[in-house]
Design an enzyme around this catalytic site. Structure first.
Site, PDB file in Angstrom:
ATOM      1  N   GLY A 103       0.820  -1.215   0.000  1.00  0.00           N
ATOM      2  CA  GLY A 103       0.000   0.000   0.000  1.00  0.00           C
ATOM      3  C   GLY A 103       0.851   1.260   0.000  1.00  0.00           C
ATOM      4  O   GLY A 103       0.566   2.217  -0.723  1.00  0.00           O
ATOM      5  N   ASP A 104       1.912   1.257   0.794  1.00  0.00           N
ATOM      6  CA  ASP A 104       2.808   2.412   0.840  1.00  0.00           C
ATOM      7  C   ASP A 104       3.506   2.621  -0.497  1.00  0.00           C
ATOM      8  O   ASP A 104       3.661   3.751  -0.960  1.00  0.00           O
ATOM      9  CB  ASP A 104       3.861   2.204   1.928  1.00  0.00           C
ATOM     10  CG  ASP A 104       3.267   2.169   3.320  1.00  0.00           C
ATOM     11  OD1 ASP A 104       3.258   3.214   3.979  1.00  0.00           O
ATOM     12  OD2 ASP A 104       2.819   1.097   3.736  1.00  0.00           O
ATOM     13  N   GLY A 105       3.954   1.527  -1.117  1.00  0.00           N
ATOM     14  CA  GLY A 105       4.660   1.643  -2.385  1.00  0.00           C
ATOM     15  C   GLY A 105       3.785   2.184  -3.494  1.00  0.00           C
ATOM     16  O   GLY A 105       4.214   3.039  -4.277  1.00  0.00           O
TER      17      GLY A 105
END
Length: 399
Positions: A151-153
């Protein structure tokens, strides 16, 4: 920990002068995950091509130093919970008045508005709430979260893209803007037409393991030597080649084989035929046979396989960077490949506060006595014993 910082990593890979502002105690990522000789390997990668400045932003002196720094900046990427910076006098309205050309990227779990705006947000929550975990895994298993910062990427890629759009607009209008980046929304966006399918057909996509819910054959099959092979035959011509290769041309001529929906209805039969054929051959033989008929197959690779693969070696997908403590250190190279402005990894994640003197002193005008006072009050960290990055002009290729 990742979404906002990785935006800076991607911009730094292409020459931006990225200043990582950390609490004097150090960023959480410095002590997360794998280490060697006390060096965080995650930090070495995620903080590459950045200069490190320490500031305690909740302290008025730290907030004032930050405002002085942002008065000179093009982009400010922040990853605090909604409302935190406003309490410290560093919110969007204040900074926009200070520097009208500033672009502020606000990265949070759920965005700056809505009933969840003040909730703490991590990529794990985004992976759960976006629908990703619900559809990921096998039908008889639980929802499955990814073992990496997915999700962060995805949010970071979106944030870097949005930053460049905002810079393009600023260069034409003269005005910066605020980018409201929720971690959950970019991940939801890439999951395909989930909302439309549910709206029009009432279908909730379920877990299908390695199969795809929209075409067949598509699965992972184990070869005789134990290697798993991924096969995708979403194009009609590829599906025909695969089934002919495995000796089942009789299936190709069936009326149902001519459509994705028909092949999905018969995917047990298709998977059984492909799996039977592959299981009686070693992986190399299977790959050669697929390549001869121009069908798509690839081995399921671990990182140990990736670093030895001739394709990836040829393209320098894993590059080597000199680390001041560890020596030569391998890490993923920059993406994408650009012909006129190629990026590069110039140095690994820096020591804590390695650029305090260069940035706060030389660039912002703090005197040695003022810097010493900030150290004594805990607003900035003491100078590191050994810098982890180039200093001065060599560390600032662009602003």
């Amino acid at each position: 920990m990742f979404a906002g910082p990785l935006i800076g990593t991607m911009l730094g890979d292409y020459g931006a002068d990225v200043i990582k502002v950390e609490h004097p105690d150090g960023d959480t990522l410095r002590s997360l995950g794998w280490e060697r000789d006390g060096v965080s390997l995650w930090w070495a990668t995620a903080a590459r091509n950045k200069r490190s400045v320490t500031l305690k932003l909740s302290d008025p002196d730290g907030a004032e130093a930050m405002r002085r720094l942002l008065a000179t900046a093009d982009v400010y990427v922040e990853n605090f919970r909604t409302g935190t910076l406003e309490r410290w006098g560093l919110g969007w309205e204040t900074l926009h008045a200070l520097n009208p050309r500033l672009i502020m990227v606000r990265t949070t779990g759920f965005g700056q508005t809505g009933p969840y705006a003040n909730r703490p947000g991590f990529g794990t929550l985004a992976e759960a709430m976006s629908g990703y975990a619900f559809m990921n895994g096998f039908p008889d298993g639980p929802p499955t979260l990814p073992p990496f910062a997915l999700g962060d990427g995805v949010a970071a890629l979106t944030g870097a893209y949005a930053t460049m759009l905002a810079l393009w607009w600023r260069d034409r209008s003269g005005t910066g803007q605020m980018i409201d980046l929720s971690i959950v929304e970019p991940l939801f966006w890439i999951l395909g037409p989930q909302a439309s399918v549910y709206d029009q057909l009432g279908i909730v996509q379920q877990r299908t393991g390695n199969r795809a819910p929209f075409t067949s054959p598509r699965n992972a099959y184990q070869a005789r030597d134990g290697v798993w092979l991924a096969v995708s035959a979403s194009a009609q011509s590829i599906a025909e080649r695969v089934m002919s290769l495995v000796g089942r041309s009789d299936l190709v001529v069936q009326p149902w084989f001519r459509s994705h929906s028909g092949r999905i209805e018969h995917q047990d039969e298709l998977d059984a035929a492909i799996g039977f054929w592959i299981a009686r051959r070693d992986a190399d033989e299977v790959i050669r046979a697929f390549e001869e008929v121009h069908a798509a197959v690839a081995p399921v690779m671990s990182i140990a396989d990736v670093v030895r693969d001739p394709q990836f070696i040829d393209r320098d997908m894993v590059t080597t960077v000199e680390h001041p403590k560890l020596g030569p250190l391998k890490m993923q190279n920059v993406v994408p490949r650009m012909s006129a402005t190629p990026g590069s990894v110039r140095w690994c994640g820096p020591e804590l506060g390695a650029s305090n003197e260069a940035i706060l002193g030389d660039e912002l005008g703090y005197s040695p006595a003022e810097l010493a006072d900030l150290v004594a009050k805990g607003v900035i960290a003491a100078p590191p014993g050994r810098p982890g990055e180039p200093a001065g002009d060599d560390a600032a290729p662009a602003r």
